[in-house]
Scaffold this motif. Sequence first.
Motif, PDB file in Angstrom:
ATOM      1  N   TRP A 242       0.835  -1.199   0.000  1.00 52.83           N
ATOM      2  CA  TRP A 242       0.000   0.000   0.000  1.00 52.83           C
ATOM      3  C   TRP A 242       0.869   1.247   0.000  1.00 52.83           C
ATOM      4  N   SER A 243       0.450   2.257  -0.776  1.00 56.51           N
ATOM      5  CA  SER A 243       1.098   3.563  -0.778  1.00 56.51           C
ATOM      6  C   SER A 243       0.203   4.527  -0.009  1.00 56.51           C
ATOM      7  N   ILE A 244       0.734   5.093   1.082  1.00 57.63           N
ATOM      8  CA  ILE A 244      -0.091   5.874   1.996  1.00 57.63           C
ATOM      9  C   ILE A 244       0.535   7.248   2.232  1.00 57.63           C
ATOM     10  N   ASP A 245      -0.279   8.270   2.155  1.00 54.70           N
ATOM     11  CA  ASP A 245       0.147   9.633   2.468  1.00 54.70           C
ATOM     12  C   ASP A 245       0.363   9.718   3.978  1.00 54.70           C
ATOM     13  N   PRO A 246       1.579  10.001   4.445  1.00 51.69           N
ATOM     14  CA  PRO A 246       1.848   9.991   5.886  1.00 51.69           C
ATOM     15  C   PRO A 246       1.159  11.121   6.645  1.00 51.69           C
ATOM     16  N   ALA A 247       0.700  12.142   5.930  1.00 48.85           N
ATOM     17  CA  ALA A 247       0.041  13.272   6.602  1.00 48.85           C
ATOM     18  C   ALA A 247      -1.450  13.046   6.757  1.00 48.85           C
ATOM     19  N   THR A 248      -2.085  12.420   5.763  1.00 50.25           N
ATOM     20  CA  THR A 248      -3.545  12.308   5.777  1.00 50.25           C
ATOM     21  C   THR A 248      -4.063  10.878   5.912  1.00 50.25           C
TER      22      THR A 248
END
Length: 953
Positions: A539-545
């Motif tokens: 999974w590619s996840i935005d660390p901020a949101t």
Amino acid sequence: MRKTLLLTALVISTTLAFAQKPAKKPLDHTVYDTWQSLTNNQVSDDGKWVVYVVKPQEWDANLVITDAKNTTKLEVPRADTVRLTSDSKYAIFLIRPFYKDTRMAKIKKKAAADMPKDSLGYVAMGSSDITKIPSIKSFKIAEKASVIAYLANAPVDTTKKATPGASTPAAPAGRGGGGGGGRRGGGAAGGAAAPAATDGGDMTVKDLISGKQHTYNFVTDYQISKNGKFVLFVVTAPARSKTVTTGVYVYDVVKDTANVISTGKGTYRSLTFDDAGTQVAFTAEKNPEKAPVKPYKLYYYNFTDSAKVIAAADMGAMPAKWAVSGDGRAYFSKNGSKLFFATAPIPKPIDTTIVDFEVAKLDIWNYKDDYLQPQQLFSLQRDLRRSYLAVIEPAKGSDMIQLADKNMPDLVIPENARYALGLSDTGARVQTQWEGGPTTKQAFLIDINTGERKLISAKMRANYSVSPGDKYIFWFDFKGQNWYTYNIATQVTTNITKGIPVKFGDELNDVPDDPAQYGSVTWTENDQAVLIYDRYDIWSIDPATGKATNFTNGLGRREKLIMRYVPTNDPEKRYISPKQTVWMRVQNEENKQWGYYTKVIGTAGDPQKMVMAPIEYSAITKSKNSDTYIYTKGSYELSPDLYITDNFKKETKLSATNPQQANYNWGTAELVKWTTPKDHSSKGILYKPENFDPAKKYPMIVYFYEKLSEGLYTYNPPAPTPSRLNIPYFVSNGYLVFAPDISYEKGYPGPSAVEYINSGVEALKKNPWVDGAHIGIQGQSWGGYQVAYLVTVNNMYAAAWAGAPVANMTSAYGGIRWESGVSREFQYEKTQSRIGATLWERPDLYMLNSPLFHLPNVHTPLMIMSNDADGAVPWYQGIELFSAMRRLNKPVWLLQYNGEAHNLVLRQNRKDIQIREQQYFDHFLKGAPMPVWLDRGVPAVDKGKDWGFELVK
């Protein structure tokens, strides 16, 4: 009629020719030493050259240097350590003495100084002209230049005719020589300080491009800058020498000059350069020889004047009664602005008035101790050398800042960041004895410029890390089973996986503890996204949101493909660049096949399959500056070999290991499936002899340890194993071997073994070629426990072999794992032993699962291996099992290898147990005669004189 006769003659002739073809031999115990494996596989940065070492188990290795097309090949006998220069022009390698010479020297009990010595070799790529330097102690290579340095044994009579290494820096002593290389594990300079040598030698520095070299005497430690322009080294003068000056020197490779930057008798350690090669640091103590304590100081040098002390006891912000630690490491930040080093409390001087024979010797155990006394004693030397990280900005002349301390000893330091991550498990250490790890920790953000600390997470069981761009703290919460980020700039904590409809903890977890995470992969550039594994996908996840996309597009879960990232970028880049091709090593969970897939960052759709086959592929290695890849592939039938490709449409085979295997009756491996009595599906591996005949009946040995089916395509070389079953040997000698997977029910590890193992055996017994009356079982450690339990249930096995088994969970529960000093309680409450409760909460489960309480039911001959230096399973567990079965007049034997650990370490002991295991199973499963040791034992008076291998007639 004539035609008929001719035809008949032809048939007879053909049949005789076929019949006369020699049958393949079964493996025997003499084949182990020369069986080969590949090590040191490397591809040059330009992708044009490949090096690898063909390493027999116990004989002389062989280094191979070849071009990418495998048309130009150079072999270097006995070379088993190799490094390539960053310009792809040279290979540097270590050449070992002949194995036979080292063996003979050991037989003659020669002193270490008189043992055969290693040699150093180097060669230009494409050339066969090898330069060799004898009697090498160590070597180093510059990371970004073709400059090497090596330490050779000093001349025998150095005190009479030596020229000082750098007593006159402008005209240092020089000698001819050349080359460079390194010991096993040696590497490039520029990182950790090299361990100080115990005695001096001659250090030679050589520029392989220009051919210039210089030699210095009495060198005890040295380091090369990454750019290869400078060498930092320590000269230790011989006793009573009036011409050699002890101290630290810097050699300028280009100018061919050396300058002394610090002098004085003492000990110098932790030599280090910054990445640019413009700054130097080291630690030293120059105290009087008879001083009761010898604190170290931190020295700094920036190629002006001489090295100066920038941190020491009672200096600046050094904590009271603390000093620089000589046991820690000094190193610069990536940009060179900060210098990290170790500090520690100054030890108390030894009281020389204490008379040894008049004082008591005891260990005092206190229930308030963070760690049990055995654990404290195990880590005593480490604790005596324990140090705590501090930082200083030497170019600015600023004062030091203490970052770590006794309450928070563990830090994670980003490359050039303003902040560090500090972890503290203070107040949560005692309960690790029954909870296991990871410990409950608090996480702190530490300002490296001020030392100020900020709490960023409360006490929790978690694994923490820092993003490569130093923008986020990142962790997995074991209890909540989610990933979190802490934004350093905004100080916001975010649960980034709460909205994703899959589990990020182990879906198949069957121990009574919180499931462990599948793991994180890497980050994209500038910390824009973090890549995290679930059971199958990435999974590619935005660390901020927390906004997430399935990078592998759900292909893994749809097709039961376990997709795992393989780093192929520059090792200095800790992130994935935009539009970079991501490589994944993939295994099909159902059929166990392996392969590679790729996908470009920022693109949509499924990953592209490069290859998938009934083969085990290794992790792939990419050349730094070209799209050239090397990897190994093999299977149970095929010895792993090295291949090279640029697109997987065409590959070139580079090696050919173990050609002798073709002369032996090898075997096959196949996946088998069955349903257990409780309607669970399970898998296992069935190994058959190469000459398997379905019209015959074969004895079978069942070998197990948790789950093994993912190794369906793993090559198993014939080898004297530490204690597990030597599968290829038994298969080659006419046995079937069955390796079933086991899943466990909390509280019932013994019955779970019965559920899966026995049902798998019963399923196989339905085949007419399985000799159901002659089936044996073998297991080691956790497998050994299950062997001991299985024979208490029924009589379906003709022989059993249990290595390092736990027989009595009630006595083992409070025992000590002597290899670490920790209590065994956590194993039963939280991990492998899977009871899930304390002994006083569920004594019934401890007794139900303990073989000792059911031994009157045993009718199977049992062999036990239980060694007196076992640090994992207490030796007395094997003794309890043996003594009880002996008391019950059950057929039982115990092998106790003196001074050996949980798994056998000494090769002679490994060879011994192979013979005994073969004789044991041959007797009970094939009806072979008993050996003497099995029939009547070997009395202690004959120990070391008679091994009892001869067969009873």
